[in-house]
Design an enzyme around this catalytic site. Structure first.
Site, PDB file in Angstrom:
ATOM      1  N   ASP A 432      43.800  13.047  -3.629  1.00 19.27           N
ATOM      2  CA  ASP A 432      43.462  11.651  -3.867  1.00 19.27           C
ATOM      3  C   ASP A 432      44.083  10.818  -2.745  1.00 19.27           C
ATOM      4  OD1 ASP A 432      42.615   9.312  -5.225  1.00 19.27           O
ATOM      5  OD2 ASP A 432      44.597   9.117  -6.123  1.00 19.27           O
ATOM      6  N   GLY A 938      37.989   6.967  -4.464  1.00 15.71           N
ATOM      7  CA  GLY A 938      37.011   6.017  -4.961  1.00 15.71           C
ATOM      8  C   GLY A 938      36.877   4.789  -4.088  1.00 15.71           C
TER       9      GLY A 938
END
Length: 1396
Positions: A432, A938
């Site tokens: 991430d 994201g």
């Protein structure tokens, strides 16, 4: 005073009921609860929900009927009791195939015709293994029992129906339906519905650190509209019934409703629920009713304990054990066939033979006898040894100081106890971005409002110099707690002296009791409160415009002359108001633990007058856009907020420049200006309480000019506005330093601090209102109607408020730009208005793209004004959704979508999220180690690329392959095109070589491919038809960056790579959106950062910083794999070597299953005499020093290229065992050939030689030889000799039918015994020693070279290391700049880049 607060609170609730927020009835057209029940709704299905009545209330019969099946509050995490320990532990242990196998051998040995040893002797190995494991399990279970007892005996105050008062009870005696009274700093004993709080607004603050690791305060609210709520809660008058969902493990969701005796239902949600193991903070007293108790609480539902994964090495070990079983069967078949043939050819035997048994049947019996005799070939002790070794490895990993974070006081957590060796086999790493590669400490950097960009250059310069200054002092980067100077008080300041032990129900650990004197203030660090985030330097241009907003005179302008227009100022005011209130921030300070919303104090004479006039001049932004062209109407929006903001704190915003005086006829909006000036004059007049309509328009422009001049003269030094502003801000910030914001995310904290820097300060919060200080007006109370919290699906958050001045219902929304830009629609109406709004939107999009390229996190801010009718319709549907149990999430999502449409875009923010320390160096080292790093985030594509650039994920000459497609067909075509482009390059850019990074030519300048793919394209690429092309393309890329990816897509990507490429994968993340990815990967690592503990709770290992991954993999991973692989091979070797001694003897005893040694030595040889050295070897062996492994990441590839534990090495080890057994058996055999020694006399030198060969074999294979190793080796030898000598002199009938008395003493007294042992040992080990010497001389491995460098003196070591780097890493390590990598060659390598 508190009673007065309560009366005011109830009046507000009753007023809210009139507007639709109080007693609820379903709106027309929506199904009511009664109708749902009438039509046999799923609500009535058993198992779908539970009903809760008060335990000591008027509805006793109903309570007794419904509560029978509910669990008590006593917890039990133990597996066993005193009675069940032995049978349950044995039952669990016999789930292992190896234990079942040895149990079968024990039972088989009881059959007389195949009995090989004494029945008791055969049981020894199984009993030892079972006892060791049972002892370990018992210790662990006893520790859990002690913890359970401490938790269950904790004291809490529970309401007693007999005594009509709250009495002390143990936690384990609490039941569903009990009323529990808690004080500050007490831990919640069960999941309770909040019915009463001492806070006048019905608010309770809790800390969930024991549950999810989050240290910031969270606000919980008393159930709305309780009809019997009073200053003191009276349980006897509670007649309501609670309907809620069945117990589950979702910490963020609670659905249900409370039905009063009047049949009115009030929806229940997560904000009404107090969860077990959380701590009451900043609230003196709360009362709740228990809805879930004991193991039905959400905390216990999430208590899954340590994770169990089967490592890759364990799976390969099981296969090799099956090969050993096959080898055993073959050897036994040989023995059975040989015995049958021997029996068939036997003529007139001189010894007793069962002549009645046929040769075939005799061979069948011998087969099973041989199974018993050669049982050692199956390494039963290996499984126990592996568990012990892994525990030792985990101990050293957890106690490594390099993996300890002093500032967070946290070390690495090993939650999965059996995959340590997989850390040394990682080939793909999925990471991430936010909170993993970056700090997740957001700092406001710049913003765009009304299409105008405000770069905040001074603020940017502050961020650039902030870290070096701080590191000079601290010597390390900031972490969560390091920069928090402002502390919030414990509730002891509120005379809440009752404290309790903080119990962690998830990890079965107890924290130390809070110490300190009763009057001592216990500081608690608040989250996201570093100085770097708080000290935002305002932008001068934006300050100038805010000065105009707060100035006494606001000239009407369209913005073309450099003076901001009224519409622009309105956007600015709404923008900062949205930053201040669109959040869930809790405000606190040391002097006041919680900041509630008092009566709003304003310096204006009459707030009613302001509201009246503001309503007259109120406007919609869309309507304002259509009135830009002259002539403007009388009600044209002359930004009445400017006239309000000019009041209040004098000089809070000093005008940066003197406004140009408007002359007669020069401005079409003169009349409106006159009205504004007239209003201000009226408000300034002491006797003016109302604005008379006839007074408007009577004043002249000259009067206004005179007034303006007087006011500006009174301000003094207006031309030095910015300096004055700075001084004012410094003074105010010093006064407000005690204000502490408890935010649930760093984004929220950064935006609230940014708004505060511009004097739009959030000062207090309650469940129904917010206290906001606005520049030039002071504090106002903003009524909070609804909060639509952020979720990963909507990607936005909204608050619905009633404007304190206009009375309008306003929706403020903030969220991801990809979502908000789609929801912000152009106004319908005047062409000029549409053109202006399109311009604003276009400019904002350009600024967003620029922020993303600079590596900033972007958020958009928008608003929407609701008409009362529109709000009432939406409110009814929202309340219906809130009171639903079934499909509640879907209904709430639909309601939120209905509200968040046709938004007006106000602006955007750019927030910097700085890299963690040593992230570039860590990623570079991992790539040099042959690990492919993928970033799954994201964030926007530009942001992800910029962060990847700063992380040194790619080099300046790497080539980007971008995949952004609008359809599936386009995606297929693009993937094929990109794949062909990669193949045409003719270079294997990503296949790592043994000597260095993959894809490098001799010159070290070859470029690699970096694939960048967005979320929508990734959706199509993961479909069955395209995933092959996507996988093939990504396999040839050096790195892959997946942008705008959802949690589901992250897990799908990891699963695809893991399954299709059959590689070892590792996923690392810090948030709840990374949980699925972490669970799918072979190794999941959670970072205990600032987003709670969701990722940690789902991980196999938990670290506090990304840089720790470097040593965890390159050092501990390498060591664990190398140690365990060699230990497993060594176990197979010694078992095969010893069993074959028995097999060779069968050729000289008619394959009868006889042995040449006593059965005790045979059984204990592998179980005791040679079992301890491999354990020390598996825990402490070290082939290369840690510093060398860190300096040379290429050595990590040895786990892949050297192939320590692969099928070929397994069979070579088996063959070596066969050879050594031949030497060990036949050297003594030929030495004693022709003599009269018995079978035990022959077995004595064979056993002794075998022991010496096996122990010295380990010395040869070991890379480390310390005093501990020597001690264990000598101890094993001494134990063997001591046992056989004592056995020889004392035991006569211990091993029937043989008599071992005097055999060992006689053999060891003869020189031939020692000569035979020495010769056998040398001949057995000589080939291995010669092979090692020749191979290491001719073809030394990288690991061996590195180990030799460890032995050099420092100067020679430095020269050898430089030579290594030149030959193995030809590519220079260029420092990477954020904006343009490789543009700063003057920097020293390793300085690291910072995203700013």
């Amino acid at each position: 005073m508190e009673r007065l607060h309560w009366v005011r609170h109830r009046c507000r609730q009753l007023l809210a009921a009139d507007s639709g927020r109080g007693w609820y009835s379903a709106p027309d057209g929506l199904p009511t609860k009664s109708s749902l029940e009438t039509h046999s709704s799923p609500f009535r299905f058993s198992g779908k929900r539970r009903t809760v009545f008060a335990r000591h209330g008027p509805r006793q019969q109903e309570y007794e009927a419904t509560s029978k099946g509910y669990q008590g509050n006593a917890i039990r995490t133990t597996k066993y009791s005193l009675l069940s320990f032995i049978p349950m532990n044995l039952f669990q242990q016999f789930h292992r195939a190896a234990n079942l196998y040895f149990l079968f051998l024990v039972l088989l040995n009881w059959v007389p015709v195949v009995e090989a040893f004494q029945k008791e002797i055969t049981m020894i190995p199984l009993l030892v293994v079972l006892t060791v494991i049972a002892f370990k399990d018992g210790l662990e279970d006893y520790r859990r029992y002690r913890f359970d007892k401490r938790v269950n005996n904790n004291i809490v105050r529970v309401y007693s129906g007999k005594q009509k008062a709250y009495i002390d009870q143990r936690w384990q005696d609490v039941r569903v339906g009990d009323f529990v009274r808690l004080s500050c700093n007490e831990i919640i004993p069960a999941d309770m519905l909040l019915l009463y709080s001492s806070d006048p607004h019905g608010v309770c603050y809790i800390e969930t650190a024991n549950l999810d690791g989050e240290t910031n305060l969270k606000q919980r609210q008393v159930v709305a509209d309780l009809p019997l709520q009073g200053v003191e809660f009276t349980p006897e008058s509670f007649h309501s019934c609670i309907e809620c969902e069945n117990p589950n493990n979702d910490l963020s969701r609670f659905r249900g409703y409370m039905e009063h005796s009047s049949k009115v239902r009030v929806g229940l949600h997560n904000n009404n629920l107090l969860l077990r193991s959380c701590t009451i903070r900043n609230t003196e007293t709360v009362v709740g009713i228990v809805v879930y108790a004991g193991h039905e609480t959400k905390a216990m539902k999430n208590n899954s304990g340590p994770r169990y994964k089967r490592s890759q090495m364990e799976r390969r070990l099981n296969v090799d054990v099956l090969w050993c079983v096959l080898l055993l069967i073959i050897m036994c078949l040989v023995g059975a066939i040989g015995h049958g043939l021997w029996m068939a050819q036997l003529k007139d035997p001189v010894f007793l033979v069962d002549a009645e048994t046929s040769p075939a049947l005799a061979g069948f019996y011998v087969f099973w006898t041989m199974i018993i005799v050669m049982q050692v070939l199956i390494p039963i002790s290996l499984y126990v040894s592996i568990e012990i070794v892994k525990l030792g490895q985990i101990y050293f990993i957890q106690n490594d100081l390099a993996l300890y974070n002093e500032q967070l006081d946290s070390s690495i957590q090993c939650r999965a106890l059996n995959i340590t060796e997989d850390l040394g086999q990682i080939q793909y790493l999925f990471s991430d971005k936010t909170g993993t590669l970056t700090e997740n400490k957001m700092v406001f950097c710049r913003c765009s409002i009304y299409g105008m960009e405000y770069p905040h250059e001074e603020n940017a310069r502050r961020l650039q110099v902030y870290e070096p200054e701080e590191n000079e002092v601290a010597g390390r980067s900031l972490t969560l707690k390091s920069g928090c100077s402002a502390k919030s008080l414990s509730c002891r300041s509120l005379s809440c002296n009752h404290s309790s032990v903080s119990l962690h129900t998830l990890t079965a650990e107890s924290e130390e009791e809070e110490d300190g004197l009763p009057g001592h203030t216990q500081p608690r660090t608040s989250a996201f409160c570093s100085r770097m985030a708080k000290e935002v330097v305002p932008d001068p241009e934006l300050v100038r415009k805010l000065n105009c907003l707060a100035s006494p005179v606001l000239p009407l302008s369209d913005g073309s002359s450099g003076t901001p227009s009224s519409l622009e100022l309105t956007y600015i005011a709404d923008f900062f108001l949205a930053l201040a209130i669109c959040n869930s921030v809790v405000v606190s300070s040391p002097s006041q633990p919680r900041h509630v919303v008092p009566e709003a104090r304003t310096p204006l004479k009459s707030l009613e007058d302001i509201k009246l006039m503001f309503q007259r001049f109120s406007f919609s932004p869309f309507s304002a856009l259509s009135t830009l062209s002259p002539p403007q109407t009388k009600d044209s929006p002359r930004s009445f907020t400017s006239r309000l903001f000019a009041r209040g704190k004098a000089g809070s915003f000093t005008p940066a420049a003197i406004p140009t005086t408007t002359k007669d006829g020069a401005d079409p909006g003169q009349e409106a200006d006159l009205e504004a000036s007239n209003l201000r004059h009226k408000l300034d007049s002491p006797g003016s309480a109302r604005v008379e309509g006839g007074d408007r328009g009577n004043r002249k422009v000259e009067d206004r000019e005179t007034e303006d001049e007087d006011k500006m003269a009174s301000l003094g030094g207006a031309t030095e506005g910015l300096e004055d502003l700075t001084r004012e801000l410094d003074a105010d910030s010093n006064a407000d330093d005690e204000l502490v914001y408890e935010a649930e995310s760093p984004d929220e904290a950064a935006l609230v601090h940014a708004a505060r820097a511009y004097r739009c300060t959030l000062r207090g919060r309650s469940a129904e209102s917010l206290l906001v200080e606005l520049p030039g007006i002071g504090c106002l109370s903003v009524r909070l109607l609804h909060i639509l919290p952020f979720d990963s699906t909507r990607k936005r958050m909204s608050v619905v408020v009633r404007h304190p001045l206009t009375g309008q219902v306003v929706v403020y929304t903030k969220g991801a730009d990809s979502v908000i830009m789609d929801l912000a629609e152009a106004p319908q109406g005047a062409e000029q208005a549409e053109e202006r709004y399109s311009h604003i939107r276009g400019q904002t999009q350009k600024h967003l793209d620029s922020y993303a390229r600079d590596g900033l996190r972007t958020l958009c801010i928008a608003k929407k004004i609701l008409e009362e009718e529109e709000y009432e319709v939406w409110l009814k549907r929202q309340l219906f959704a809130e009171t639903s149990i079934e499909n509640r999430e879907e209904l709430l999502m639909e309601s939120a979508h209905r509200l968040e449409t046709n938004l007006t875009l106000l602006g955007a923010t750019g927030i910097v999220d700085r890299l963690q320390e040593e992230v570039p160096e860590t990623i570079e080292a991992l790539q040099r180690a042959g690990i492919k790093v993928w970033v799954l985030t994201g964030d926007k594509q530009e942001t992800a690329i910029n962060i990847a650039c700063a992380c040194k994920l790619f080099r300046p000459n790497d080539q980007f392959l971008t995949a952004n497609c609008g359809s599936k067909d386009a995606c297929e075509a693009l993937l094929q095109e990109l794949r062909l482009e990669v193949e045409r390059s003719g270079e294997s850019l990503t296949e790592p070589s043994a000597g260095g990074r993959g894809g490098e030519t001799s010159s070290g300048t070859a470029a690699g491919f970096i694939l960048v793919i967005d979320g929508r394209t990734l959706d199509w690429a993961l479909q069955e038809e395209l995933k092959g092309d996507f996988l093939e393309l990504s396999r040839h890329c050096k790195a892959v960056i997946c942008c705008r990816s959802t949690p589901l897509q992250k897990s799908q990507v990891v699963r695809l790579v893991r399954d299709q490429l059959s590689v070892m994968t590792l996923a690392i993340g810090d948030g709840a959106n990374d949980v699925s990815m972490i669970q799918v990967a072979d190794v999941g690592i959670g970072i205990s950062g600032q987003e709670g503990m969701q990722a940690v709770m789902s991980s196999d290992f938990a670290i506090s910083r990304f840089k720790h991954l470097r040593k965890l993999l390159l050092v501990h991973g390498h060591w664990c794999y190398s140690r365990l692989a060699n230990m497993i091979l060594y176990f197979f070797y010694k078992n095969v070597m010893y069993v074959n001694l028995l097999f060779w003897y069968q050729f000289f005893c008619g394959f009868s299953g006889s042995v040449m040694t006593n059965s005790w030595v045979l059984i204990l040889f592998n179980l005791i005499f040679t079992s301890v050295p491999p354990l020390i070897y598996g825990v402490l062996d070290r082939d290369v020093a840690a510093d060398t492994l860190m300096e040379l990441p290429e050595l990590y590839q040895a786990g892949h290229t050297a192939k320590v534990y692969v099928p070929s090495m397994f069979w070579l080890t088996i063959l070596d065992g066969f050879y050594q057994s031949l030497v060990c058996f036949f050297v003594p055999y030929f030495a004693y050939a022709g003599s009269d020694v018995g079978e035990l006399s022959l077995g004595s030198p064979i056993n002794t030689s075998a022991l010496l060969i096996i122990l010295l074999h380990q010395v040869i294979e070991s890379r480390t030889l310390t005093w501990l190793h020597v001690l264990v080796l000598l101890g094993s030898s001494a134990l063997y000799f001591a046992f056989v000598l004592l056995f020889s002199v004392s035991c006569v009938t211990c091993s029937p039918p043989t008599n071992p008395v005097g055999v060992e003493t006689l053999q060891m007294s003869q020189p031939l015994f020692y000569m035979v042992c020495a010769l056998a040992t040398v001949m057995a080990l000589l080939p291995r020693v010669l092979y090692r010497a020749l191979h290491n001389t001719m073809h030394p491995s990288d690991v061996l070279k590195a180990a030799q460098m460890d032995k050099l003196d420092p100067e020679r070591y430095r020269r050898r290391m430089q030579h290594w780097n030149q030959t193995h890493c030809r590519t220079k390590r260029l420092p990477v700049c954020v904006d343009n990598p490789g543009l700063e060659p003057g920097l020293e390598p390793g300085t690291g880049s910072v995203v700013s």
